[in-house]
Design a protein around this motif. Structure first.
Motif, short mmCIF file in Angstrom:
data_model
loop_
_atom_site.label_atom_id
_atom_site.label_comp_id
_atom_site.label_asym_id
_atom_site.label_seq_id
_atom_site.Cartn_x
_atom_site.Cartn_y
_atom_site.Cartn_z
N LEU A 1 -10.27 -3.60 -6.92
CA LEU A 1 -10.25 -2.66 -5.79
C LEU A 1 -11.66 -2.29 -5.32
O LEU A 1 -11.83 -1.88 -4.17
CB LEU A 1 -9.44 -1.42 -6.14
CG LEU A 1 -7.94 -1.69 -6.29
CD1 LEU A 1 -7.21 -0.44 -6.76
CD2 LEU A 1 -7.34 -2.20 -4.99
N ARG B 1 -12.26 -5.17 -3.25
CA ARG B 1 -11.14 -5.23 -2.30
C ARG B 1 -10.56 -6.64 -2.16
O ARG B 1 -10.20 -7.06 -1.07
CB ARG B 1 -11.57 -4.66 -0.95
CG ARG B 1 -11.99 -3.21 -1.03
CD ARG B 1 -12.51 -2.64 0.26
NE ARG B 1 -11.55 -2.84 1.34
CZ ARG B 1 -11.87 -2.83 2.62
NH1 ARG B 1 -13.11 -2.63 2.99
NH2 ARG B 1 -10.96 -3.03 3.54
N ARG C 1 -7.92 -10.42 0.79
CA ARG C 1 -9.22 -9.76 0.97
C ARG C 1 -9.05 -8.51 1.84
O ARG C 1 -8.05 -8.35 2.51
CB ARG C 1 -10.21 -10.71 1.64
CG ARG C 1 -10.46 -11.96 0.81
CD ARG C 1 -11.49 -12.88 1.47
NE ARG C 1 -11.75 -14.03 0.63
CZ ARG C 1 -12.54 -14.04 -0.43
NH1 ARG C 1 -13.17 -12.94 -0.77
NH2 ARG C 1 -12.72 -15.13 -1.14
N ARG C 2 -10.07 -7.66 1.82
CA ARG C 2 -10.09 -6.42 2.60
C ARG C 2 -8.87 -5.54 2.29
O ARG C 2 -8.22 -5.02 3.19
CB ARG C 2 -10.20 -6.71 4.10
CG ARG C 2 -11.48 -7.43 4.48
CD ARG C 2 -11.64 -7.69 5.96
NE ARG C 2 -10.60 -8.52 6.55
CZ ARG C 2 -10.51 -9.84 6.47
NH1 ARG C 2 -11.43 -10.51 5.81
NH2 ARG C 2 -9.54 -10.49 7.05
N LEU C 3 -8.59 -5.40 1.00
CA LEU C 3 -7.43 -4.64 0.56
C LEU C 3 -7.71 -3.14 0.52
O LEU C 3 -8.82 -2.73 0.20
CB LEU C 3 -7.00 -5.10 -0.83
CG LEU C 3 -6.55 -6.56 -0.92
CD1 LEU C 3 -6.36 -6.96 -2.38
CD2 LEU C 3 -5.27 -6.76 -0.13
N PRO C 4 -6.70 -2.33 0.81
CA PRO C 4 -6.85 -0.88 0.67
C PRO C 4 -6.61 -0.46 -0.78
O PRO C 4 -6.29 -1.29 -1.63
CB PRO C 4 -5.74 -0.35 1.58
CG PRO C 4 -4.67 -1.38 1.46
CD PRO C 4 -5.41 -2.70 1.36
N SER C 5 -6.74 0.81 -1.04
CA SER C 5 -6.44 1.35 -2.36
C SER C 5 -5.69 2.66 -2.16
O SER C 5 -6.03 3.41 -1.23
CB SER C 5 -7.76 1.59 -3.10
OG SER C 5 -7.52 2.13 -4.37
N ASP D 1 0.85 -1.19 0.00
CA ASP D 1 0.00 0.00 0.00
C ASP D 1 0.89 1.24 0.00
O ASP D 1 2.12 1.15 0.08
CB ASP D 1 -1.00 -0.02 1.15
CG ASP D 1 -0.37 0.08 2.54
OD1 ASP D 1 0.82 0.46 2.66
OD2 ASP D 1 -1.07 -0.22 3.52
#
Length: 134
Positions: A72, A75, A91-95, A21
């Motif tokens: 995205l 996520r 999973r539950r990824l930021p951008s 990130d």
């Protein structure tokens, strides 16, 4: 969706391919995925997300292609190793996210291809090459 493939030209004793990130800093003494703000697959097949081992996939080595397909909006990220797909690994990824690689003690060499995912797990688009020291 975003996609990229990392071709491992020379595999380190432990190569890591994945993404980070925007808060991640390369000054971390930990390999990719073993610190905050990083997600990676190790050449052993171990999957790391922000310090934790979260899964096991197939191993990879010199000549392997490791692809990532990231949605995205949802996520999530799929991983493709040498044409074999592993959906929803991360999973539950930021951008935003940025492709990244690292290695441990021995040198490694990687080629990054950015673009749209193709059916073989690779991508169509631009390419960049880089080496990492040990």
């Amino acid at each position: 969706q975003h996609a990229w493939t990392i071709t491992v030209d020379v595999c380190s004793d432990w190569s890591y391919v994945g993404f980070v990130d925007e808060a991640w800093r390369s000054s971390s003494p930990s390999p990719l995925g073993r610190g905050p703000g990083a997600w990676a697959v190790a050449s052993s097949g171990a999957v790391y997300a922000g310090r934790e081992e979260v899964a096991r996939l197939q191993s990879f080595g010199a000549g392997s292609r490791v692809g990532f397909r990231v949605d995205l909006d949802a996520r999530v990220a799929d991983v493709i190793i040498d044409g074999k797909e592993f959906p929803g690994v991360f999973r539950r990824l930021p951008s935003p996210l940025f492709p990244a690689v690292s290695n441990c003690r021995s040198p490694a060499r990687y080629v990054l291809a950015l673009g749209a995912a193709d059916e073989g797990g690779g991508v169509r688009g631009g390419e960049a090459t880089g080496a990492a020291g040990g």
